[in-house]
Design a protein around this motif. Sequence first.
Motif, PDB file in Angstrom:
ATOM      1  N   UNK A 132       0.813  -1.225   0.000  1.00  0.00           N
ATOM      2  CA  UNK A 132       0.000   0.000   0.000  1.00  0.00           C
ATOM      3  C   UNK A 132       0.839   1.265   0.000  1.00  0.00           C
ATOM      4  N   UNK A 133       0.218   2.400  -0.342  1.00  0.00           N
ATOM      5  CA  UNK A 133       0.969   3.659  -0.419  1.00  0.00           C
ATOM      6  C   UNK A 133       1.274   4.243   0.962  1.00  0.00           C
ATOM      7  N   UNK A 134       2.370   4.989   1.065  1.00  0.00           N
ATOM      8  CA  UNK A 134       2.725   5.630   2.343  1.00  0.00           C
ATOM      9  C   UNK A 134       1.955   6.936   2.513  1.00  0.00           C
ATOM     10  N   UNK A 135       1.691   7.594   1.394  1.00  0.00           N
ATOM     11  CA  UNK A 135       0.832   8.783   1.469  1.00  0.00           C
ATOM     12  C   UNK A 135      -0.575   8.318   1.131  1.00  0.00           C
ATOM     13  N   UNK A 175      -4.607  -0.414   4.292  1.00  0.00           N
ATOM     14  CA  UNK A 175      -4.362  -1.518   3.352  1.00  0.00           C
ATOM     15  C   UNK A 175      -5.569  -2.465   3.342  1.00  0.00           C
ATOM     16  N   UNK A 176      -6.233  -2.568   4.500  1.00  0.00           N
ATOM     17  CA  UNK A 176      -7.464  -3.383   4.567  1.00  0.00           C
ATOM     18  C   UNK A 176      -8.469  -2.906   3.525  1.00  0.00           C
ATOM     19  N   UNK A 177      -8.659  -1.583   3.473  1.00  0.00           N
ATOM     20  CA  UNK A 177      -9.664  -1.028   2.550  1.00  0.00           C
ATOM     21  C   UNK A 177      -9.253  -1.287   1.096  1.00  0.00           C
ATOM     22  N   UNK A 178      -7.969  -1.059   0.789  1.00  0.00           N
ATOM     23  CA  UNK A 178      -7.513  -1.311  -0.594  1.00  0.00           C
ATOM     24  C   UNK A 178      -7.780  -2.764  -0.988  1.00  0.00           C
ATOM     25  N   UNK A 190      -1.789  -9.847   4.539  1.00  0.00           N
ATOM     26  CA  UNK A 190      -0.933  -9.183   5.527  1.00  0.00           C
ATOM     27  C   UNK A 190      -0.590  -7.828   4.928  1.00  0.00           C
ATOM     28  N   UNK A 191      -0.925  -6.768   5.644  1.00  0.00           N
ATOM     29  CA  UNK A 191      -0.502  -5.440   5.200  1.00  0.00           C
ATOM     30  C   UNK A 191       0.679  -5.023   6.046  1.00  0.00           C
ATOM     31  N   UNK A 213      -2.960  -8.123   9.873  1.00  0.00           N
ATOM     32  CA  UNK A 213      -3.584  -9.249   9.187  1.00  0.00           C
ATOM     33  C   UNK A 213      -5.060  -8.960   8.985  1.00  0.00           C
ATOM     34  N   UNK A 214      -5.578  -9.340   7.828  1.00  0.00           N
ATOM     35  CA  UNK A 214      -7.017  -9.227   7.578  1.00  0.00           C
ATOM     36  C   UNK A 214      -7.495 -10.552   6.997  1.00  0.00           C
TER      37      UNK A 214
END
Length: 341
Positions: A132-135, A175-178, A190-191, A213-214
Motif C-alpha cells: 500500500x501507499x505511504x501517502x 491496506x485493509x480497505x484497498x 498481511x498489510x 492481518x485481515x
Amino acid sequence: MSTTKLESIKDAALTAIKAAPSSKELYDLKVQYLGKSGSLTEIMKEMASLPKEEKPLFGKKVNEVKALLEQAYTEAEEALKKKEISSKMAAEEIDMTLPAMSRFKGTQHPVHIVTEEIFTVMARLGYSIRTGPLIEKDYYNFEALNIPADHPARDMQDTFYIDKSHVLRTHTSPIQIHSLETEKLPLRVIGTGPVFRSDSDISHLPNFHQIEALCVDEKVSMADLKGTISFFVREFFGPGLKTRFRPSFFPFTEPSAEVDCSCPICKGKGCSLCKQSGWIEIGGCGLVNPKVFQAAKIEYPKWQGFAFGFGIERMAIIKYGIEDIRLFPENDVRFLRQFVK
Ligand code: PHE
C-alpha cells in the motif's frame, strides 16, 4: 713486555669479537680495540719507551694485530648480519595456511528480520503480503475505517498532514480497505510497511513499522481471531507463551481488543521489560466493523472478518530484549551487527 701485552690484547679481542652476540655489541668492541682511544692506539704510545731498535718490529706487530682484528671484525659483522636478517625473517614469516581475516559482511536490519519471520509464520496460514501507499487519502486512512472527523487520531498533533486530504499513513489499516475494494473474497492478507505518527520518546518513533492481518470469509468469529493470534505468538516468540485479550476500542473493529503476550524475558514472573506485570502489549485486534464492509461495498453478514495489527519494532524489542526503540532508526553498526542471521 709490550709484546706480551699486545698478544693478550689480540687474544682477548679475537675471543670477544667472535663471541659478540649482536652488531651493536660488535661495534662497541671495534671502538674498544681499534678506535681512536682504543687499546691498540694506546699501546702504540708505549712504543716511545722502547729501545730504538725494537721500535720497527713492534710497530709491525701492532699493525699485524690491527689487520687481524679488522678482518675478524668484518667477518663477524657479516656473519651477524646474516644471522640477524634470517631471525628477522623468521619472526615476520607469514603463515599462508592461516585462515584469512574475515571482513564484516553486513547484516539485515532487525525490523527486516522480524518482518520476514512474521511473513513466514503467516504464510503457513495462507496469508499473502500487501504494502500500500505511504501517502494516503484521508478517506483510506480514516474515513473508510470509520474514524470520524472529530476523532483524536485525526488531530494535527498525532498525524502528519501532506495537505487537507492527504496524510502520511498513521497505521497499516488503510491496506485493509484497498484489499477489500480490489480483491476477491474470501481473503487473507498481511498489510505491512512504515507508518508515521507525530510522536517521539523512549518507546515511540515518528516513523515505525506495522504488520497487519485481515481475514475475510463466511462465518469468522473471535475464536478464529484468538486462535490465529495465539498460533502466531507461539510460532514467533517460541513455545510456552500465553496470549490474553483485553477489551478495547478501535473504530474499525467491533468488538475490539488489545493483545498482550506473557513476557518472553521473565515468562510472566515480572521484570523491567514488562514493568513487573508479566504481560506485554503487542497490538490491537477485533472483528471487522460492519461499517468498514459497508464502505467497501461488501455484503455483511454474508462476509465477516477479523483484523489484527502489531508494531514490528515492538515485536523485535520483545524478542531480542532491546531497551530503547530509538536504536532502530539510528543504524549504528555496533547495534546492527548483533543481528547476524
Ligand atoms: N490500526 C491499529 C493501530 O494502529 C491496530 C489495529 C489493527 C487494531 C487491526 C485492530 C485491528 O493502533
